[in-house]
Design a protein around this motif. Structure first.
Motif, PDB file in Angstrom:
ATOM      1  N   GLN A  23      64.097 -34.050  -5.794  1.00  0.00           N
ATOM      2  CA  GLN A  23      62.946 -34.149  -4.904  1.00  0.00           C
ATOM      3  C   GLN A  23      61.713 -33.513  -5.530  1.00  0.00           C
ATOM      4  O   GLN A  23      60.593 -34.023  -5.393  1.00  0.00           O
ATOM      5  N   MET A  24      61.903 -32.400  -6.225  1.00  0.00           N
ATOM      6  CA  MET A  24      60.779 -31.772  -6.917  1.00  0.00           C
ATOM      7  C   MET A  24      60.215 -32.706  -7.984  1.00  0.00           C
ATOM      8  O   MET A  24      58.995 -32.884  -8.103  1.00  0.00           O
ATOM      9  N   ARG A  25      61.089 -33.312  -8.769  1.00  0.00           N
ATOM     10  CA  ARG A  25      60.644 -34.209  -9.829  1.00  0.00           C
ATOM     11  C   ARG A  25      59.935 -35.436  -9.261  1.00  0.00           C
ATOM     12  O   ARG A  25      58.942 -35.907  -9.818  1.00  0.00           O
ATOM     13  N   THR A  26      60.416 -35.952  -8.143  1.00  0.00           N
ATOM     14  CA  THR A  26      59.768 -37.103  -7.514  1.00  0.00           C
ATOM     15  C   THR A  26      58.340 -36.773  -7.112  1.00  0.00           C
ATOM     16  O   THR A  26      57.409 -37.561  -7.334  1.00  0.00           O
ATOM     17  N   ALA A  27      58.154 -35.588  -6.513  1.00  0.00           N
ATOM     18  CA  ALA A  27      56.802 -35.188  -6.117  1.00  0.00           C
ATOM     19  C   ALA A  27      55.899 -34.990  -7.336  1.00  0.00           C
ATOM     20  O   ALA A  27      54.727 -35.383  -7.335  1.00  0.00           O
ATOM     21  N   LEU A 110      69.764 -32.973 -14.471  1.00  0.00           N
ATOM     22  CA  LEU A 110      69.879 -34.277 -15.113  1.00  0.00           C
ATOM     23  C   LEU A 110      69.438 -35.392 -14.175  1.00  0.00           C
ATOM     24  O   LEU A 110      68.813 -36.374 -14.607  1.00  0.00           O
ATOM     25  N   ALA A 111      69.759 -35.249 -12.896  1.00  0.00           N
ATOM     26  CA  ALA A 111      69.291 -36.248 -11.930  1.00  0.00           C
ATOM     27  C   ALA A 111      67.767 -36.247 -11.859  1.00  0.00           C
ATOM     28  O   ALA A 111      67.137 -37.311 -11.765  1.00  0.00           O
ATOM     29  N   ALA A 112      67.179 -35.062 -11.935  1.00  0.00           N
ATOM     30  CA  ALA A 112      65.715 -34.988 -11.939  1.00  0.00           C
ATOM     31  C   ALA A 112      65.133 -35.582 -13.217  1.00  0.00           C
ATOM     32  O   ALA A 112      64.093 -36.251 -13.189  1.00  0.00           O
ATOM     33  N   SER A 113      65.789 -35.335 -14.366  1.00  0.00           N
ATOM     34  CA  SER A 113      65.304 -35.887 -15.631  1.00  0.00           C
ATOM     35  C   SER A 113      65.388 -37.403 -15.657  1.00  0.00           C
ATOM     36  O   SER A 113      64.623 -38.064 -16.366  1.00  0.00           O
ATOM     37  N   ALA A 114      66.343 -37.973 -14.903  1.00  0.00           N
ATOM     38  CA  ALA A 114      66.493 -39.424 -14.881  1.00  0.00           C
ATOM     39  C   ALA A 114      65.413 -40.110 -14.067  1.00  0.00           C
ATOM     40  O   ALA A 114      65.282 -41.335 -14.134  1.00  0.00           O
ATOM     41  N   ILE A 117      59.407 -42.694 -15.876  1.00  0.00           N
ATOM     42  CA  ILE A 117      59.153 -43.967 -16.541  1.00  0.00           C
ATOM     43  C   ILE A 117      60.006 -44.110 -17.792  1.00  0.00           C
ATOM     44  O   ILE A 117      60.576 -45.171 -18.057  1.00  0.00           O
ATOM     45  N   GLY A 118      60.119 -43.025 -18.589  1.00  0.00           N
ATOM     46  CA  GLY A 118      60.878 -43.094 -19.830  1.00  0.00           C
ATOM     47  C   GLY A 118      62.331 -43.468 -19.635  1.00  0.00           C
ATOM     48  O   GLY A 118      62.827 -44.406 -20.291  1.00  0.00           O
ATOM     49  N   PRO A 119      63.079 -42.790 -18.756  1.00  0.00           N
ATOM     50  CA  PRO A 119      64.473 -43.189 -18.535  1.00  0.00           C
ATOM     51  C   PRO A 119      64.624 -44.619 -18.018  1.00  0.00           C
ATOM     52  O   PRO A 119      65.556 -45.331 -18.403  1.00  0.00           O
ATOM     53  N   ALA A 120      63.710 -45.045 -17.147  1.00  0.00           N
ATOM     54  CA  ALA A 120      63.815 -46.415 -16.627  1.00  0.00           C
ATOM     55  C   ALA A 120      63.587 -47.441 -17.734  1.00  0.00           C
ATOM     56  O   ALA A 120      64.323 -48.433 -17.848  1.00  0.00           O
ATOM     57  N   VAL A 121      62.581 -47.205 -18.576  1.00  0.00           N
ATOM     58  CA  VAL A 121      62.311 -48.142 -19.673  1.00  0.00           C
ATOM     59  C   VAL A 121      63.467 -48.140 -20.667  1.00  0.00           C
ATOM     60  O   VAL A 121      63.861 -49.189 -21.196  1.00  0.00           O
ATOM     61  N   SER A 122      64.044 -46.966 -20.939  1.00  0.00           N
ATOM     62  CA  SER A 122      65.169 -46.889 -21.871  1.00  0.00           C
ATOM     63  C   SER A 122      66.381 -47.641 -21.333  1.00  0.00           C
ATOM     64  O   SER A 122      67.109 -48.291 -22.100  1.00  0.00           O
ATOM     65  N   LEU A 123      66.602 -47.576 -20.035  1.00  0.00           N
ATOM     66  CA  LEU A 123      67.725 -48.317 -19.458  1.00  0.00           C
ATOM     67  C   LEU A 123      67.521 -49.823 -19.622  1.00  0.00           C
ATOM     68  O   LEU A 123      68.472 -50.567 -19.909  1.00  0.00           O
ATOM     69  N   VAL A 124      66.271 -50.270 -19.470  1.00  0.00           N
ATOM     70  CA  VAL A 124      65.981 -51.696 -19.682  1.00  0.00           C
ATOM     71  C   VAL A 124      66.216 -52.072 -21.139  1.00  0.00           C
ATOM     72  O   VAL A 124      66.795 -53.121 -21.452  1.00  0.00           O
ATOM     73  N   VAL A 149      75.423 -47.608 -20.959  1.00  0.00           N
ATOM     74  CA  VAL A 149      75.292 -46.488 -20.019  1.00  0.00           C
ATOM     75  C   VAL A 149      75.599 -45.162 -20.717  1.00  0.00           C
ATOM     76  O   VAL A 149      74.903 -44.151 -20.508  1.00  0.00           O
ATOM     77  N   LEU A 150      76.632 -45.143 -21.558  1.00  0.00           N
ATOM     78  CA  LEU A 150      76.963 -43.914 -22.276  1.00  0.00           C
ATOM     79  C   LEU A 150      75.841 -43.514 -23.234  1.00  0.00           C
ATOM     80  O   LEU A 150      75.503 -42.329 -23.352  1.00  0.00           O
ATOM     81  N   LEU A 151      75.244 -44.491 -23.923  1.00  0.00           N
ATOM     82  CA  LEU A 151      74.119 -44.180 -24.802  1.00  0.00           C
ATOM     83  C   LEU A 151      72.917 -43.695 -24.007  1.00  0.00           C
ATOM     84  O   LEU A 151      72.169 -42.816 -24.457  1.00  0.00           O
ATOM     85  N   TRP A 152      72.709 -44.268 -22.828  1.00  0.00           N
ATOM     86  CA  TRP A 152      71.621 -43.802 -21.966  1.00  0.00           C
ATOM     87  C   TRP A 152      71.842 -42.355 -21.545  1.00  0.00           C
ATOM     88  O   TRP A 152      70.913 -41.541 -21.560  1.00  0.00           O
ATOM     89  N   LEU A 153      73.074 -42.020 -21.185  1.00  0.00           N
ATOM     90  CA  LEU A 153      73.384 -40.629 -20.842  1.00  0.00           C
ATOM     91  C   LEU A 153      73.215 -39.711 -22.049  1.00  0.00           C
ATOM     92  O   LEU A 153      72.742 -38.568 -21.914  1.00  0.00           O
ATOM     93  N   LEU A 154      73.579 -40.214 -23.229  1.00  0.00           N
ATOM     94  CA  LEU A 154      73.407 -39.415 -24.439  1.00  0.00           C
ATOM     95  C   LEU A 154      71.932 -39.116 -24.691  1.00  0.00           C
ATOM     96  O   LEU A 154      71.560 -37.984 -25.033  1.00  0.00           O
TER      97      LEU A 154
END
Length: 646
Positions: A23-27, A110-114, A117-124, A149-154
């Protein structure tokens, strides 16, 4: 009660505490996207690159795709360190007052880090793996998707560890590591033209030696599991999962230590040690790191700098000690040396040795650029020169002399090494520009750092995450060095052959003249605006960023014209630089809308250079206007603070 104003809502217990960082990261993300359009632009650029990667996966080579995916994950880990990715993220230290630690804290962080924009683009982008595996059937898609998914987590965990350990490393060792790390990444990025032939070969088909080496790269394991035998594929996927589990375990231990002690790797119960309060050169200032000059230092160094006045000698000795002890200064110096050496040496990959003698000048230019904000690291200890007769002059000259004493041997050694490694290359121009760059680098950064003071959050406990360097100051210091060396370069390009022996003398004279001029400007600045400089260096909180509206607002434009023009120049300025200039000069690309493409010979080159100069001037003007933008609260229409009359 939670110390943060983010209630977990209906969730209770451990699950509710895990949701707090998210929630902090979202704000934070919502506010940063409103105040700064940079992440949005970077996200759109990343989506274009991800789309190209997916398109390549449809028909491209398997091993090349694995290499590109590995480069993407590595870039995800490295780029936040270079682009300030540590800002606006939830760190383990933020949870020290929360009733959460260990595994729940790591999961929440880790949930906050996910979220971003960067994590979303990397998943794509990593979706390219199952796209490539689609030719082998539905089961192959599932295996490749699991690997993606494993590489994304890495990448997610690796980026979090890098930002916490390297990005916030303190002390000399951490500073050197960060400087070498960032210098290597920037040096390789700046030499992409040299490795482009290798990239073109890879895009057609990976050579046999690359294929053999890719067996040990985790990014190739998902696709190898698809094309190999079932037993071998299961082993590779298990190995990839094991790497992710090991990284996750390391991150859990790091979070536990950070939540408990506040520092990554120190004995439990200790805190980060401040810089020495007293050195051989005298006591430190009340809140800074600059030590007062002392007569003892002057006597100790009179043997090798006897011709220098004692106050200047004392300041030079203090500055040399600061360069060897201050973490950020060590980081700057390591970055400049590694960056210059790689810019000159990386072209050897394409059998190009013309730049080897330029390793020294490039390192000197980088050191000058990274020295453009050193005054901001001293804090309120800057009051010391004002209490000493002639202290302002000694302060300026001592800083310039210390920089020369430190950087000159580095520049000379790198230049000589380049000459020895490339004996067939004419090194006269590089040798002639070296004194010019040294003269400009010794004085102009001192003046710029006094002109645009950017203080560190806490000069007594500096880390690489507290880098206060201002991009405008860096560009001014770099531009001053290039302008000082311009007469030498002009003689080398357009001068008659008989002037070649005069180029070293011209470089020496230009360096001496600019050094004198920069020292004079710095003297005037410190003597006439000393109180203003001291007040700026003592600031400990930066003003909030100007909020940029997402739709047209005439009232905002009237009150923030400098900001609007800065955004326009920073957006449009790249058009003359890249398509109108670099693409014509470097790649010979033609087009109906490219002006230089309608000309030939020298006129084509001249127009291309003029376009680059025009775009550079527009970008520099945009940066200057952005630095002068009105801060929130400075407008007459700004809302008064709470408790103040309207």
């Amino acid at each position: 009660m939670s110390t943060y104003p983010f209630a977990p809502g209906p969730l209770t217990g451990t699950l509710g505490r895990i949701a707090v960082p998210a929630q902090m990261r979202t704000a934070m993300l919502r506010r940063s996207l409103r105040e700064n359009p940079g992440p949005t632009v970077a996200g759109l650029t990343g989506l274009l690159a991800a789309a190209w990667l997916i398109r390549y996966a449809l028909r491209g080579d398997q091993h090349t795709l694995a290499l590109l995916v590995g480069a993407w994950v590595l870039g995800w880990i490295v780029l936040p360190l270079l682009l300030g990715g540590g800002q606006g993220r939830v760190r383990p230290a933020h949870l020290r007052l929360e009733p959460i630690a260990g595994l729940p804290a790591a999961i929440g962080l880790l949930a906050a880090s996910a979220i971003g924009i960067g994590p979303a683009v990397s998943l794509v982008a990593l979706a390219a793996l199952p796209v490539h595996a689609a030719r082998h059937g539905a089961a192959a898609i599932l295996v490749a998707a699991s690997g993606a998914v494993l590489l994304w987590l890495l990448g997610l965990i690796g980026s979090a560890i890098a930002l916490e350990v390297v990005g916030h490393a303190g002390g000399p060792a951490g500073a050197l590591l960060t400087g070498i790390f960032t210098g290597t990444a920037m040096g390789v990025a700046g030499s992409l033209w040299a490795v482009f032939p290798w990239v073109s070969v890879l895009l057609v088909g990976a050579p046999d030696e690359v294929v053999r080496a890719m067996r040990y790269v985790p990014s190739s394991w998902p696709l190898s599991a698809v094309t190999g035998s079932p037993g071998r594929g299961a082993g590779m996927m298990a190995a990839l999962a094991g790497v992710v589990v090991l990284c996750a375990a390391a991150y859990i231990l790091l979070v536990r230590r950070m939540v408990t002690t506040g520092v990554p790797f120190r004995p439990r119960g200790t805190t980060a040690a401040p810089l020495p309060r007293r050195t051989d050169s005298g006591p430190a200032g009340p809140r800074g790191t600059t030590a007062a000059p002392s007569a003892g230092v002057g006597r100790a160094q009179s043997g090798w700098l006897g011709w220098v006045p004692a106050p200047t000698r004392a300041v030079a000795g203090r500055e040399l000690r600061a360069w060897l002890r201050h973490p950020l200064r060590l980081q700057y110096l390591a970055f400049a040396v590694v960056y210059g050496a790689l810019l000159a040496g990386a072209p050897l990959l394409s059998d190009v040795d013309l730049l080897l003698p330029w390793a020294g000048p490039l390192a000197v230019l980088g050191a000058a650029a990274m020295s453009a904000g050193l005054v901001g690291l001293d804090g309120t200890a800057l009051w010391l020169p004002f209490t000493t007769p002639g202290g302002e002059r000694a302060e300026v000259r001592g800083r310039a002399l210390a920089w020369l004493v430190l950087v000159t041997p580095i520049g000379v050694l790198l230049t000589v090494a380049g000459v020895v490694l490339a004996p067939d290359v004419d090194a006269l121009v590089a040798l002639a520009t070296l004194p010019a760059l040294l003269g400009a680098g010794a004085s102009v950064p001192v003046w710029v750092s006094l002109l645009r003071v950017r203080p560190a959050a806490d000069p007594r406990h500096p880390t690489s995450a507290d880098n206060p360097t201002d991009i405008v100051s860096v560009l001014v210091a770099t531009g001053a060095g290039l302008l000082t060396a311009a007469p030498v370069l002009a003689l080398a390009v357009w001068g008659p052959p008989w002037v070649a022996p005069l180029m070293p003398a011209v470089g020496l004279l230009c360096g001496a003249a600019v050094c004198w001029g920069g020292v004079w400007l710095a003297d005037e600045r410190l003597a006439r605006r000393g109180t203003e400089v001291l007040a700026a260096a003592g600031q400990r909180s930066r003003p909030p960023e100007t909020v940029i509206p997402l739709k047209w607002d005439a009232q905002w434009y009237r009150e923030n014209r400098a900001t609007a023009w800065a955004l326009a120049l920073l957006t449009v300025g790249w058009i003359p630089v890249v398509p109108q200039g670099v693409m014509v000069l470097a790649f010979g690309i033609d087009g109906g809308w490219i002006v230089a493409s309608h000309l030939d010979g020298g006129a084509r080159t001249a127009v291309g250079l003029a376009m680059v100069a025009l775009g550079g001037a527009m970008l520099l003007a945009g940066l200057v206007l952005w630095g002068r933008r009105p801060q929130p609260g400075s407008s007459p229409h700004a809302r008064p603070a709470s408790g103040e009359p309207g």
